[in-house]
Design an enzyme around this catalytic site. Structure first.
Site, mmCIF file in Angstrom:
data_model
loop_
_atom_site.group_PDB
_atom_site.id
_atom_site.type_symbol
_atom_site.label_atom_id
_atom_site.label_comp_id
_atom_site.label_asym_id
_atom_site.label_seq_id
_atom_site.Cartn_x
_atom_site.Cartn_y
_atom_site.Cartn_z
ATOM 1 N N LYS B 78 0.452 -10.313 2.117
ATOM 2 C CA LYS B 78 1.816 -9.781 2.204
ATOM 3 C C LYS B 78 2.648 -10.665 3.130
ATOM 4 O O LYS B 78 2.149 -11.135 4.157
ATOM 5 C CB LYS B 78 1.742 -8.346 2.743
ATOM 6 C CG LYS B 78 3.042 -7.563 2.680
ATOM 7 C CD LYS B 78 2.802 -6.125 3.176
ATOM 8 C CE LYS B 78 4.052 -5.267 3.126
ATOM 9 N NZ LYS B 78 3.787 -3.896 3.605
ATOM 10 N N SER B 153 5.691 -0.330 0.703
ATOM 11 C CA SER B 153 6.360 -1.612 0.743
ATOM 12 C C SER B 153 5.502 -2.790 0.293
ATOM 13 O O SER B 153 6.035 -3.849 -0.002
ATOM 14 C CB SER B 153 6.848 -1.875 2.162
ATOM 15 O OG SER B 153 5.734 -2.043 3.031
ATOM 16 N N SER B 177 2.351 2.309 2.938
ATOM 17 C CA SER B 177 2.794 1.085 2.268
ATOM 18 C C SER B 177 1.737 0.339 1.473
ATOM 19 O O SER B 177 2.078 -0.532 0.687
ATOM 20 C CB SER B 177 3.437 0.126 3.277
ATOM 21 O OG SER B 177 4.775 0.498 3.490
#
Lengths: 481, 480
Positions: B78, B153, B177
Site C-alpha cells: 500500500k 482504504s 481498511s
C-alpha cells in the site's frame, strides 16, 4: 516597590549524547547545516519517536535535584503550532492536563547567594521534558532576505522547561538563581551552560499595583539581570506617573538593552494538546529512580560546597572551587590523596584557576587541570615549608596552567641551599639601604629581603630564612660598629 | 470466478521445481497489463525488467537450496508504507512524488525474506476512506464488478489480489481498511493485535488505532505474511516485545472446540443479503459441531463516533507537518501563512481537509472534553467489553453492513460512508486482532465475515479461518 519575579527556563540536555527521540547528537553545534538529522528528528511521515534512555534519566535526575516528587510515568503530549523550523508543526512536550504527566509538577531549589552567603529557596512549579525545534536564519534581516534557511540540526534536542513560582525578589536574585540552577544541572552531567544558546529564559515580572509582564528571549544570566532591571524601572516609571501596567509580552533586545512590546496582538492560545499516541507512558521504574537518586546524592553543588567549608576553607574560596565542577573534582580528589586542604584550596580555587583564565585556557575543561595527586603533592611541599606558597604561585602554577601534563620535578624551582653568599652580596651592593637600616629605618629590611629574592632569580628560597640571616648580620654590624 | 495458486502453493511448487519464479512473475505482470487500465490498483509499478531479474535470482536461490521463507513471492505494498526504492505518496498530491530515505520495517522484513515488491498500491488519500474513491490518482475499481468499489482504504491491495496482480499485499487498517476490501473482493485480511506489527514507516492516519495488515487470497497465505512481518521493532515504541507468533503451520480448528458468539443486535444493522450469508455460515458451523451463541456488549453501538473522534484528532495532528517546506507540494506566496495555506489547499483533497477540520474541532479548547476526552473514555469501555467477551469465545459479525457499493454511491453522504465501518472499528478501538474472509456471494458480489479474538489471539483466528475456508470452499478465488 516590591517586585515579584517568576522565570521559565529552557535548558538543553546538551550532554545527553542523543536527541530526545532518536540517536542523533545532542550537541549539534559541531555539524554543518542539516547534517545532524534523521527521519525521526526531521519528522518524516512514518518515522516514530522512541524515548532515549539518557535524556529520560537526566530529566529524572534533574527533577529529583529540584526536589520534585517523581511521577509514576512520563507522558508526552503533542503541542501544535505552525512554525517554519518545527518540522511536524507540533512539538512533543509534556502537559499536566488531558491525561498528561510531566517529569515534575512541584518542587523547590535552595540556591546560594554569593552576595550574602545565604541560602534562598525558589519553588518550582513544573518541569517539562520536550524537544527543541530547529533554527531559521535569514540573509540580513527577516524582511530583506529572499529565503528563510531552516537548519534541523537542533531539532529534537532534549530540552527541560523549568517553570518557577514568582518567588524571586530582584533582578540580581533572579540571576543568582539561574546561575545556581545551571550549575546544579551541570553537576548532573546534563548540560554545559557555556555552550552558545544552550539555555533561554523568559521572565514574568510584576510590581505592586501592576499587571504581570512577560519578557521573552533572554539568552544569558547577565541579561536576566539587565532585562529585569530595565523592565522594573520601566514599570515603576509608568506607575509613578499614575499610568497602568498592562498585561503584555515584551521582547528583550540585548543589543540595545531594552524590552520592546511584541507587535502581534496576544491571541487566545490554541495548542490542541493531546497525548502523543506514538509514545506510550514511560514508566518510572524503581531501578530508574534509584539510579537517578544516587546520581543526585553523590554530586551536587551544595554537597561539594559544604564539604569544602567543612575542611576549613573560606566560603569565597569554597564557592570559587564549587562553581567550576572540574575544579571541585580536582580539589576533592587532591584532598583525598593527602593534599593540604587549605593550601590546595588556594591553588585550585584562586591561583591556578586564575592562571588558567589568564592564559585563555578553559577552567571548566577537566583536561586543563593537572592530575589531583600532583597538586596534592605541591600543597604538601608548601605545608612542609619546602617551598613558599609565593614561589609555587609565581614559578610553578603558570607552567602547570600551560601544561598540566608537565612532571612536577621539572617544574619545581631549584632551591637556593646556601643563602649566605647571596646575603653577603646584597649587603655589599645595597650600601644605602644598609645605612638606612642601621640609621633606624626598619623598613629598609624589607627592601633587602626583596633584593636577596631578586638575586635568587628563578630559584626558590625561603624569605623568612633570608630575613633571619639578614637580621643576624645587620645586628652584628650594629654591635660591631 | 476461477482459482489461482496462492503463496503457500507457489512456495510448494518452487520447492518441487514444478514452477519457476520467472514464469510466475511474467504471468503476474501480464495480469497487471491486462487489468490495470480498468482497475487502477497500483500507483507505481516497479520496472518489469527489475521484477523479472529479482524472480530470476529467486529461482537460483531455490535451485541452490538457499531459498528464504517468501522467496520469489510478489507482494504489493500500500502506498502509505515507506519504500526507499519507489515513491510513497499516500495517494495525495501533497506527497507526489516523495521518495522516503528509508524503508518501513515491514518492507525490510519482506525483502529480507525474499519477497519481491513489484508495486505500490492505491488507497484513499492518507488512508481516509472506506471505498477507495478518495485517491488523488483516481478511484480503484472492483475486479468482481467494475462499476463497484473494492472497499477502502486499502483499495489497491484488495483489487490486485482479486485479479491475481499480486500474490500477497500489505494494507493498513485504522478502522477496517483491509477488512472492507477483503469483504468486497473475496480475499482475506487480518488486522493484527495492536503492536504486533511495527508501524515504523507507515504514514500515520490514526496512530493509536492502526496496524499494517496482511492481505491474501487464503487464510494460510495471510498467516505466512503475518509471520514474516510481525515481531518487536525497537524503532516503534508502541510495538509489543513479543516473538513473532508461529502461524503458518497451524491446522484448522476442530468444530467441536470452536465457540463463536455474536454481539446481540449487531448483525441486524446489515443489509439483507449480508445478514443471510452471515447467518447461513454460522448455521453451517453449528451443524458441524461448533457452539454458536450470543453475547451482550455495552457501548459497541457507539463505537463508530468514538472511533471517528479519535481517528480524526490524531489525523489532524499527523497532517500538520505538510506545510510546503519539506514535501513536494509548495506554495508560492512570500508570506508564511499564505504559503502554507496554498500548499495545503492544493495538496490535500476535499475529504482530507474535512477530516482535518473535524479533528481540530474535537481537540479545541472548550470542545476537547466533550468530544476527544469523552471518546477516549468510551473507547476504554468498548475495549473492556471486547476483552471480556473474547475471553470466552470468538466474536463473529458481518464484515460490512452493505454489499460493495457502486462508485459514487456512498461518498456523497459522510454518515452513510462512515457507517460502513460499524463492524470493523470495534477491533481497532480494542486493539484486538480481527480476520475477514469470504462468507459467500450474492449476485456475483462477494460478502465477508469477520472474526475477532482477544489480544494476541491470531492463532485462534487463523485456525478458525482455516476451518471456515474448508466449509465455504472460498479460498484462492479470483475474478474473471
Amino acid at each position: 516597590m516590591k517586585a515579584r519575579i517568576g522565570l521559565e527556563i529552557h535548558v538543553q540536555l546538551s550532554e545527553a549524547g542523543t536527541k530526545l527521540f532518536c540517536n542523533c547528537d545532542s550537541e549539534y553545534r559541531r555539524y554543518r547545516p542539516n547534517e545532524n538529522v534523521c527521519p525521526v528528528c526531521l519528522g518524516l511521515p512514518g518515522a516514530l519517536p522512541v524515548p532515549g534512555k539518557r535524556p529520560v534519566e537526566l530529566a529524572l535526575a534533574a527533577a529529583l535535584a529540584l526536589n520534585c516528587e517523581p511521577p509514576r510515568a512520563l507522558v508526552f503530549t503533542r503541542k501544535h503550532y505552525f512554525y517554519p523550523d518545527l518540522p511536524k508543526n507540533y512539538q512533543i512536550t509534556q502537559f499536566e492536563k488531558v491525561g498528561g504527566s510531566p517529569v515534575c509538577t512541584g518542587g523547590y531549589l535552595d540556591y546560594l547567594s554569593p552576595d550574602d552567603w545565604e541560602w534562598r529557596r525558589v519553588r518550582i512549579r513544573r518541569i517539562n521534558l520536550e524537544e527543541d525545534p530547529g533554527r531559521t536564519s535569514y540573509e540580513g534581516s527577516i524582511l530583506s532576505s529572499r529565503y528563510a534557511y531552516v537548519d534541523y540540526n537542533r531539532s529534537g534536542v532534549p530540552l527541560l522547561e523549568i517553570v518557577t513560582e514568582p518567588d524571586l525578589k530582584s533582578p540580581r536574585d533572579a540571576r543568582v538563581m539561574v546561575e545556581y540552577l545551571l550549575l546544579t544541572l551541570e553537576y548532573l552531567g546534563a548540560t554545559n551552560p557555556r555552550l552558545e544558546g544552550v539555555f533561554r529564559v523568559d521572565a514574568n515580572v510584576s510590581l505592586e499595583g501592576g499587571e504581570r509582564v512577560e519578557i521573552k528571549n533572554i539568552g544569558s544570566t547577565l541579561d536576566v539581570e539587565r532585562a529585569l532591571r530595565y523592565e522594573i524601572n520601566r514599570q515603576r516609571l509608568v506607575l509613578e506617573r499614575g499610568g497602568k501596567v498592562e498585561r503584555e509580552t515584551r521582547h528583550w533586545d540585548a543589543e540595545r538593552g531594552v524590552t520592546k512590546p511584541l507587535r502581534y496582538k496576544e491571541e487566545e492560545e490554541e495548542y490542541l494538546y493531546f497525548p502523543d499516541p506514538d509514545l506510550p507512558p514511560v514508566l518510572i521504574t524503581r531501578d530508574l529512580l534509584e539510579a537517578a537518586r544516587e546520581k543526585v546524592a553523590e554530586w551536587s553543588p551544595r554537597r561539594v560546597y559544604e564539604e569544602i567549608l567543612g575542611l576549613g576553607v573560606k566560603r569565597e574560596v569554597a564557592w570559587s572551587i564549587t562553581s567550576v565542577p572540574a575544579a571541585a573534582r580536582t580539589y576533592l580528589a587532591g584532598v583525598k590523596s593527602g593534599g593540604d586542604p587549605g593550601i590546595l584550596a588556594r591553588i585550585v580555587g584562586v591561583d591556578l584557576k586564575g592562571e588558567l583564565r589568564e592564559q585563555g585556557r578553559d577552567p571548566y575543561n577537566p583536561g586543563n587541570w593537572p592530575e589531583p595527586g600532583k597538586l596534592a603533592e605541591l600543597s604538601r611541599l608548601v605545608a612542609k615549608g619546602e617551598y613558599t606558597y609565593d614561589a609555587v604561585k609565581g614559578l610553578v602554577l603558570p607552567k602547570l596552567a600551560a601544561n598540566p601534563e608537565a612532571p612536577l620535578e621539572e617544574l619545581l624551582p631549584e632551591k637556593v641551599e646556601d643563602l649566605e653568599p647571596l646575603v653577603e652580596e646584597v649587603l655589599k651592593e645595597e650600601e644605602k639601604a644598609v645605612k638606612d637600616y642601621l640609621g633606624g629605618k626598619k623598613k629598609a629590611l624589607n627592601y633587602l629581603v626583596g633584593a636577596v629574592m631578586r638575586k635568587a632569580r628563578k630559584r626558590a628560597l625561603d624569605p623568612r630564612r633570608a630575613r633571619e640571616l639578614l637580621l643576624k648580620r645587620l645586628e652584628a654590624m650594629k654591635t660591631g660598629a | 470466478m476461477h482459482r489461482t495458486p496462492g503463496i503457500a502453493d507457489l512456495l510448494y511448487a518452487y520447492a518441487n521445481g514444478d514452477m519457476d519464479p520467472v514464469e510466475h512473475a511474467a504471468r503476474v505482470l501480464e495480469e497487471i497489463r491486462r487489468w490495470e487500465p480498468k482497475v487502477n490498483a497500483f500507483i507505481s509499478l516497479e520496472d518489469p525488467e527489475l521484477v523479472l531479474e529479482a524472480a530470476e535470482d529467486a529461482g537460483k536461490r531455490w535451485k541452490r537450496g538457499e531459498a528464504r521463507p517468501l522467496e520469489g513471492i510478489l507482494v504489493g505494498v500500500k502506498d502509505n508504507i515507506s519504500t526507499s526504492f519507489l515513491p510513497t505518496t499516500a495517494a495525495s498530491r501533497m506527497l507526489d512524488p516523495y521518495v522516503p530515505p528509508y524503508n518501513a520495517t515491514v518492507v525490510d522484513r519482506l525483502l529480507e525474506r525474499g519477497a519481491i515488491i513489484h508495486g505500490k498500491l492505491n488507497l484513499d488519500e492518507f488512508a481516509m476512506g472506506s471505498t477507495g474513491e478518495f485517491s488523488a490518482f483516481g478511484p480503484t475499481r472492483n475486479p468482481w464488478s467494475l462499476d463497484r468499489v473494492p472497499g477502502g482504504s486499502s483499495s489497491g491491495s484488495g483489487a490486485c489480489l482479486a485479479y491475481a496482480g499480486c500474490d500477497g499485499a500489505l494494507g493498513s487498517d485504522t478502522g477496517g481498511s483491509v477488512r472492507l476490501p477483503a469483504a468486497y473482493t473475496a480475499t482475506v485480511g487480518l488486522k493484527p493485535t495492536y503492536g504486533l506489527v511495527s508501524r515504523r514507516g507507515l504514514i500515520p492516519y490514526g496512530n493509536s488505532l492502526e496496524q499494517i495488515s496482511p492481505m491474501a487470497r487464503s487464510v494460510r497465505d495471510v498467516a505466512l505474511l503475518l509471520e514474516a512481518i510481525a515481531g518487536w521493532d525497537p524503532g516503534d515504541a508502541t510495538s509489543l516485545r513479543t516473538e513473532a507468533p508461529s502461524l503458518s503451520g497451524l491446522k484448522p480448528a476442530e468444530p467441536g472446540e470452536v465457540r463463536v458468539c455474536v454481539p446481540r443486535g449487531l448483525p441486524e444493522l446489515a443489509e439483507e443479503p449480508v445478514r443471510k450469508a452471515f447467518y447461513s455460515l454460522l448455521e453451517r458451523l453449528e451443524s458441524e459441531g461448533a457452539s454458536v451463541g450470543e453475547v451482550e456488549m455495552r457501548g459497541v453501538e457507539r463505537a463508530l463516533p468514538a472511533y471517528y473522534t479519535i481517528a480524526l484528532a490524531e489525523a489532524a495532528s499527523n497532517l500538520a507537518r505538510y506545510d510546503g517546506t519539506l514535501y513536494p507540494m509548495r506554495g508560492e506566496s512570500g508570506e508564511y501563512w499564505r504559503y502554507i495555506a496554498q500548499a495545503r489547499g492544493r495538496g490535500f483533497g476535499f475529504e482530507v481537509k474535512k477530516r482535518i477540520l473535524m479533528g481540530v474541532y474535537v481537540l479545541s479548547e472548550g470542545y476537547r472534553d466533550e468530544y476527544y476526552v469523552a471518546a477516549t473514555r468510551l473507547r476504554r469501555l468498548v475495549r473492556d467489553e471486547v476483552l471480556r467477551a473474547t475471553r470466552g469465545c470468538i466474536l463473529a459479525t458481518p464484515a460490512s453492513p452493505v454489499m460493495p457499493p457502486r462508485l459514487g454511491e456512498r461518498i456523497g453522504d459522510p454518515l452513510k460512508l462512515y457507517a460502513m465501518d460499524a463492524y470493523t472499528v470495534i477491533a481497532n478501538l480494542a486493539g484486538v486482532p480481527a480476520l475477514v474472509q469470504p462468507a459467500g456471494f450474492h449476485e456475483g458480489l462477494p460478502i465477508g465475515v469477520q472474526f475477532m479474538a482477544g489480544r494476541l489471539g491470531e492463532p485462534q483466528l487463523i485456525r478458525l479461518g482455516l476451518l471456515v475456508e474448508e466449509l465455504t470452499g472460498l479460498a484462492e478465488v479470483v475474478a474473471g
